[in-house]
Design a protein around this motif. Sequence first.
Motif, PDB file in Angstrom:
ATOM      1  N   ARG A  82       1.681  -2.955   5.908  1.00 10.13           N
ATOM      2  CA  ARG A  82       1.672  -1.675   5.201  1.00 10.13           C
ATOM      3  C   ARG A  82       2.094  -1.833   3.745  1.00 10.13           C
ATOM      4  O   ARG A  82       2.898  -2.692   3.418  1.00 10.13           O
ATOM      5  CB  ARG A  82       2.553  -0.680   5.939  1.00 10.13           C
ATOM      6  N   SER A 108      -3.067  -3.457   4.552  1.00 11.57           N
ATOM      7  CA  SER A 108      -3.469  -2.059   4.689  1.00 11.57           C
ATOM      8  C   SER A 108      -3.210  -1.296   3.392  1.00 11.57           C
ATOM      9  O   SER A 108      -2.366  -1.684   2.584  1.00 11.57           O
ATOM     10  CB  SER A 108      -2.652  -1.422   5.821  1.00 11.57           C
ATOM     11  N   ARG A 134      -2.882   2.146   3.871  1.00 15.20           N
ATOM     12  CA  ARG A 134      -2.366   3.387   4.481  1.00 15.20           C
ATOM     13  C   ARG A 134      -0.848   3.473   4.333  1.00 15.20           C
ATOM     14  O   ARG A 134      -0.119   2.648   4.854  1.00 15.20           O
ATOM     15  CB  ARG A 134      -2.746   3.420   5.966  1.00 15.20           C
ATOM     16  N   ARG A 135      -0.372   4.474   3.606  1.00 16.24           N
ATOM     17  CA  ARG A 135       1.055   4.678   3.393  1.00 16.24           C
ATOM     18  C   ARG A 135       1.590   5.610   4.474  1.00 16.24           C
ATOM     19  O   ARG A 135       1.006   6.656   4.750  1.00 16.24           O
ATOM     20  CB  ARG A 135       1.327   5.263   2.025  1.00 16.24           C
TER      21      ARG A 135
END
Length: 82
Positions: free
Chosen positions: A5, A68, A70-71
Amino acid sequence: MLELRPSYECCDTDLPPQSADARICSFECTFCAACADTVLLGKCPNCGGELVARPRRPAASLAKHPASTRRIVKPGGCAKAA
């Protein structure tokens, strides 16, 4: 394969994929070492699991399998572990 992440859940600070500062649980909840050690006391606030150092992906593998984008952020940050 780990998601890697791009930020920490508590403080939403940017997290480079090669950082040695990331701590994760078995569900890949991701926290910085400072939050993990001082606020969360080594315990994931989401699942109660142990927070350990996140492995770093070698640069050649990172090019083929990027981190990724996506936070995931906890609204209001993280509270002290109970």
